[in-house]
Design an enzyme around this catalytic site. Structure first.
Site, short mmCIF file in Angstrom:
data_model
loop_
_atom_site.label_atom_id
_atom_site.label_comp_id
_atom_site.label_asym_id
_atom_site.label_seq_id
_atom_site.Cartn_x
_atom_site.Cartn_y
_atom_site.Cartn_z
N ASP A 172 0.81 -1.26 0.04
CA ASP A 172 0.12 0.05 -0.01
C ASP A 172 0.77 1.27 -0.05
O ASP A 172 1.94 1.08 0.17
CB ASP A 172 -0.97 -0.05 1.11
CG ASP A 172 -2.46 0.66 0.80
OD1 ASP A 172 -2.37 1.63 -0.08
OD2 ASP A 172 -3.17 0.36 1.45
N ASP A 233 -10.55 2.53 -3.52
CA ASP A 233 -11.11 1.29 -3.24
C ASP A 233 -12.56 1.28 -3.61
O ASP A 233 -13.46 1.96 -3.40
CB ASP A 233 -10.91 1.65 -1.50
CG ASP A 233 -9.61 1.13 -1.03
OD1 ASP A 233 -8.81 1.32 -1.67
OD2 ASP A 233 -9.46 1.13 0.24
#
Ligand code: NAG
Ligand code: NAG
Ligand code: NAG
Length: 421
Positions: A172, A233
Site C-alpha cells: 500500500d 477502493d
C-alpha cells in the site's frame, strides 16, 4: 487504501481505444513486464479488506475479526467448496494483521493475540490446502490503519515474508510523504523481493498514490509490479462499481495497452456475494472484470454466500474469458442511448463482448448490434458462433457478418457474449 469519496457526474466518453498501431506496441510492452514468471494471467483469490476491514475485536466478534482463525476457515472453504478448483488460489491478508510494533530485531510480527501460531504456521496450513498466501505491507512510515510501515525496512521485510513462505505482497502507499520516495520505495521492494529468490506476486498501489501529483509512467510501473491499483477502493455499492467502470473508460487509452501477461490493471476486489449489489449489478461486475482482464480477488464471507453468487463467481466460461492466455485487456468501444458496448480480443481469434444497460429505471431494454461492428470488424468475418455466457448461458447459434444480433438486458445489468470463428 486512500479513503476518497467519488464525486458524481463523471462524463462517460466511450470510443475505440486502440488503433492498429497500438497493437504493435503491445508486444513490445509485454516483454517489459516484471520478470518473475508470475501472474501470466490475472491473479485469482480472496482478499479480506472490503468485507472484514480492520476488525480487531475478537472478543465481541470472533468470527469477523482479523485473525488466523478467519484465514484458516477461508482456506478450508476455498479447498472444499470448489473455489480453488475454479482458479481462486491466493488467500490474501490485508491491513491490520501486524502487532503495533516491530520485534527487537526490527522485524514485522503478527499480532500475538489474533495470530497466536504466527504467519509461517498459517502459510504452511494454507499451502497444505493447495493454496497460496498473500500478505500486506506499506511503502511509507505506517500502514493505512497505522501499523508499522516498511520505509527503511524494505530488505528486512522482503526477507521476512520470504522466510514465512509468503506468495503475494500487496504493498500500500499510505504515509509516504513525497512522490520520489513513493517511486523509490515501490522499486526497492520489487528488487528486494526478487533478491529473496522466492516467487512472490507483487501487487502495487503506486499509480493510485502518484496520480494526484502527475501521470503515472506505466512502462516503469509494469517493469516492477505484477498488478497495480489505479483508482479508489471498491465499496459494497453500485455507485462504487459504476465509478470504477467510468474511470476506466475515461482513462482506457492510457491503461489498456499496458496490460498483459505478468502485469495487470487492478480495479480492486469483487464484492459479489455481499450486501450492496442487486443480482444484475453482480453480473455486471463479474462480466466487466472478465473483460478488463482484472485480478479476481473476492472479498466476501465464504461461510455464508448464496448459491447464486457462488455459481456466478465460479462460472467457468466467464473465468475462461478473464484468464484468456492472450492477456489483452478489453475496452469500451461504443456508448449510445442507454447502452455501453465493451469487447476483448481472446486467443484463437475469439472475442468477448459485453453490453451494459445503463438505464436504472423501467424494465429490460432491447439492443440490436450489427455483427460486422464487433471485434474491429474481424470477429465474425465471414461468420461466427455466438454463445451468451451471462446472465445465463445460451447457445445463440451461427451469425453471418451481414446479420444483426438483438439482446435484451435488465436495468444496470450486462449481457456477456463469446464469439468464436
Ligand atoms: C529476479 O529477476 C531476474 C531478472 O530480472 C529473473 O530472471 C528472476 O527470475 C527473478 N527472480 C525471482 C525470484 O523473481
Ligand atoms: C518517514 O519519516 C521520516 C522521519 O519523519 C521522514 O524523514 C521520511 O521522509 C518518511 N518517509 C516517507 C516515505 O514519507
Ligand atoms: C517512462 O519510464 C521508462 C522506463 O524507465 C523511460 O524509458 C521513459 O522515458 C519514461 N517515459 C516518460 C514519458 O517519462
Amino acid at each position: 487504501m486512500i479513503v476518497k469519496f467519488w464525486s458524481g457526474g463523471m462524463r462517460l466518453v466511450c470510443e475505440l481505444a486502440l488503433r492498429p498501431l497500438a497493437l504493435v506496441f503491445w508486444s513490445i510492452l509485454g516483454a517489459r513486464a516484471l520478470d518473475n514468471g508470475l501472474a501470466l494471467t490475472p491473479t485469482m483469490g480472496w482478499l479480506h479488506w472490503e468485507r472484514f476491514m480492520c476488525n480487531l475485536d475478537c472478543q465481541e466478534e470472533p468470527d469477523a475479526c482479523i485473525s488466523e482463525q478467519l484465514f484458516m476457515q477461508m482456506a478450508e472453504l476455498m479447498a472444499s467448496d470448489g473455489w480453488r478448483d475454479a482458479g481462486y488460489e491466493y488467500l490474501c491478508i490485508d491491513d491490520c494483521w501486524m502487532a503495533p510494533e516491530r520485534d527487537s530485531k526490527g522485524q514485522l510480527q503478527a499480532d500475538p493475540q489474533r495470530f497466536p501460531s504466527g504467519i509461517k504456521h498459517l502459510a504452511n496450513f494454507v499451502h497444505s490446502k493447495g493454496l497460496k498466501l498473500g500478505i500486506y505491507a506499506d511503502v511509507g512510515n505506517k500502514t493505512c490503519a497505522g501499523f508499522p510501515g516498511s520505509f527503511g525496512y524494505y530488505d528486512i521485510d522482503a526477507q521476512t515474508f520470504a522466510d514465512w513462505g509468503i506468495d503475494l505482497l500487496k504493498f500500500d502507499g499510505c504515509y509516504c510523504t513525497n512522490v520520489v520516495s513513493l517511486a523509490d520505495g515501490y522499486k526497492h521492494m520489487s528488487l528486494a523481493l526478487n533478491r529473496t529468490g522466492r516467487s512472490i506476486v507483487y501487487s502495487c498501489e503506486w499509480p493510485l498514490y502518484l496520480r494526484p501529483f502527475h501521470k503515472p509512467n506505466y512502462t516503469d510501473i509494469q517493469h516492477y509490479c505484477n498488478h497495480w491499483r489505479n483508482f479508489n477502493d471498491v465499496y459494497d455499492s453500485w455507485e462504487s462499481i459504476k465509478s470504477i467502470l467510468a474511470w476506466t473508460v475515461i482513462n482506457q487509452k492510457e491503461i489498456v495497452e499496458v496490460a498483459g501477461p505478468g502485469g495487470w490493471n487492478d480495479p480492486d476486489m469483487l464484492v459479489i456475494g455481499n450486501f450492496g449489489l442487486s443480482w444484475d449489478q453482480q453480473v455486471t461486475q463479474m462480466a466487466l472484470w472478465a473483460i478488463m482482464a482484472a485480478p479476481l480477488l473476492m472479498s466476501n464471507d465464504l461461510r455464508q454466500i448464496s448459491s447464486q453468487a457462488k455459481a456466478l463467481l465460479q462460472n467457468k466460461d466467464v473465468i475462461a474469458v478473464n484468464q484468456d492466455p492472450l492477456g489483452k485487456q478489453g475496452y469500451c468501444f461504443r456508448k449510445e442511448n442507454h447502452f455501453e458496448v465493451w469487447e476483448r480480443p481472446l486467443s484463437n481469434l475469439a472475442w468477448a463482448v459485453a453490453i451494459r444497460n445503463l438505464q436504472e429505471i423501467g424494465g429490460p431494454l432491447s439492443y440490436t448490434m450489427q455483427i460486422s461492428s464487433l471485434g474491429r470488424g474481424l470477429a465474425c468475418n465471414p461468420g461466427c458462433t455466438i454463445t451468451q455466457l451471462l446472465p445465463e448461458k445460451a447457445h445463440l447459434g451461427f451469425y453471418q457478418w451481414t446479420l444483426t444480433l438483438k439482446t435484451r438486458i435488465n436495468p444496470s445489468g450486462t449481457v456477456l457474449l463469446r464469439l468464436e470463428r
